[in-house]
Design an enzyme around this catalytic site. Sequence first.
Site, PDB file in Angstrom:
ATOM      1  N   THR A 205       0.828  -1.209   0.000  1.00 56.46           N
ATOM      2  CA  THR A 205       0.000   0.000   0.000  1.00 56.46           C
ATOM      3  C   THR A 205       0.859   1.254   0.000  1.00 56.46           C
ATOM      4  OG1 THR A 205      -1.836  -1.067   1.104  1.00 56.46           O
ATOM      5  CG2 THR A 205      -1.740   1.287   1.344  1.00 56.46           C
ATOM      6  N   ARG A 233     -13.012  -9.117  -2.087  1.00 57.60           N
ATOM      7  CA  ARG A 233     -12.588  -8.557  -0.794  1.00 57.60           C
ATOM      8  C   ARG A 233     -12.139  -7.107  -0.985  1.00 57.60           C
ATOM      9  NH1 ARG A 233      -7.719  -6.055   1.464  1.00 57.60           N
ATOM     10  NH2 ARG A 233      -7.702  -6.488   3.680  1.00 57.60           N
ATOM     11  N   VAL A 234     -12.627  -6.230  -0.126  1.00 53.85           N
ATOM     12  CA  VAL A 234     -12.189  -4.832  -0.134  1.00 53.85           C
ATOM     13  C   VAL A 234     -11.625  -4.530   1.245  1.00 53.85           C
ATOM     14  CG1 VAL A 234     -12.930  -2.441  -0.369  1.00 53.85           C
ATOM     15  CG2 VAL A 234     -13.922  -4.191  -1.847  1.00 53.85           C
ATOM     16  N   GLY A 235     -10.447  -3.949   1.272  1.00 50.71           N
ATOM     17  CA  GLY A 235      -9.809  -3.618   2.551  1.00 50.71           C
ATOM     18  C   GLY A 235     -10.150  -2.212   3.004  1.00 50.71           C
ATOM     19  N   ASP A 236      -9.296  -1.680   3.854  1.00 48.83           N
ATOM     20  CA  ASP A 236      -9.563  -0.360   4.434  1.00 48.83           C
ATOM     21  C   ASP A 236      -9.182   0.802   3.521  1.00 48.83           C
ATOM     22  OD1 ASP A 236      -6.863  -1.274   4.797  1.00 48.83           O
ATOM     23  OD2 ASP A 236      -6.517   0.545   5.964  1.00 48.83           O
TER      24      ASP A 236
HETATM   25  N1  ASP Z   1      -4.490  -2.049   4.135  1.00 51.03           N
HETATM   26  C1  ASP Z   1      -4.396  -2.776   2.908  1.00 51.03           C
HETATM   27  C2  ASP Z   1      -5.573  -3.717   2.809  1.00 51.03           C
HETATM   28  O1  ASP Z   1      -5.919  -4.321   3.786  1.00 51.03           O
HETATM   29  C3  ASP Z   1      -3.150  -3.559   2.775  1.00 51.03           C
HETATM   30  C4  ASP Z   1      -1.905  -2.841   3.143  1.00 51.03           C
HETATM   31  O2  ASP Z   1      -1.908  -1.770   3.695  1.00 51.03           O
HETATM   32  O3  ASP Z   1      -0.861  -3.378   2.837  1.00 51.03           O
HETATM   33  O4  ASP Z   1      -6.074  -3.885   1.738  1.00 51.03           O
END
Ligand code: ASP
Length: 343
Positions: A205, A233-236
């Site tokens: 990220t 899947r969707v992250g933050d």
């Molecule tokens: N926060 C990101 C996610 O969970 C991954 C990351 O920060 O490396 O999609």
Amino acid sequence: MLRAIVCAFSVFATFCLATGASAEDRAPAAPVLVVHGGAGAMAPGRYTAAEELAYRDALTAALNAGGAILEDGGSALDAVETAIRLLEDSPLFNAGRGAVLTREGDAELDASIMDGANANAGAVAGVTSVKNPITLARRVMENSEHVMFARDGAEKFAKAQRLEREKASYFKTDARKRDYEAARKKEKDVEKQGAHGSPPEKFGTVGAVALDADGNLAAGTSTGGMLMKRFGRVGDSPVVGAGTFADNRSCAVSSTGHGEFFIRLTVARDICAQMEYGGRTLKEAARDVIHNRLEGLGGSGGIIAVDPSGETALTFNTAGMFRGVKRAGAAPEVAIYGERLVD
Ligand code: ASP
């Protein structure tokens, strides 16, 4: 008057915010840009000297490009978008080109951006062909009446906005294909032995936060998500309040780490809310959220943040975080491990 003089020196800037100095009293803080390229298990010795240099150079280039905008009187939003575009274009980071791959072996990209001046925000999730998802997120913010577009809808919007698109092969670097094969093999081994494997720790990220000469804050985040993530899947990272948040009254934050935990804790918003309602300083709020709340739930990762006085926080509970700071008129500083630039 005395307060105005005291407030002109940034070391007292937090005092000035906490004691409610009026906008006229406060000398404008010098612009600052902070970037990250992900937090994770990057302990010393993990990279060769050449690899380390490549990471440092990429972070420095992003800081210089975004920093130049701020030094010319440009906006925090432009600085954030510009810095993130460069990090997306670099194959080193898990965003844009070089994104980690899903369980099906694809790159699915998420991004968001927020303007601290007016609470405007834009986000995209699960895009597969947009070269710079952060720019698409900004277009959602500025050229649509919505905040978030996902998957096919986001692709259609990108097309309508005539944004640069790329084939799937552009995003999938050889290094990410190797990571993917290794993760699949590990999974098969675990299945054979009937044991449960721990999820691969592959945080990447990219993100940026900025304060401009007009006192405006902005934040943005862009990612490929987590290696082997499952369908849809969707992250933050595209979730406003979790991966990204900006409010001129408190702070601007960009997160990186295990997204499920960041969503559940609304990490970015919580840091700003602790300042706004709890009177905490930026560093106090960031430490509480990362080291008490996130760690308390078993989550890992980190944040970068800036407040209206130019105070910054670079806080993580992982071994390292690719990160850097550029203050107007000063040289950029970058770090990878816990050696410096840690709050
Ligand atoms: N926060 C990101 C996610 O969970 C991954 C990351 O920060 O490396 O999609």
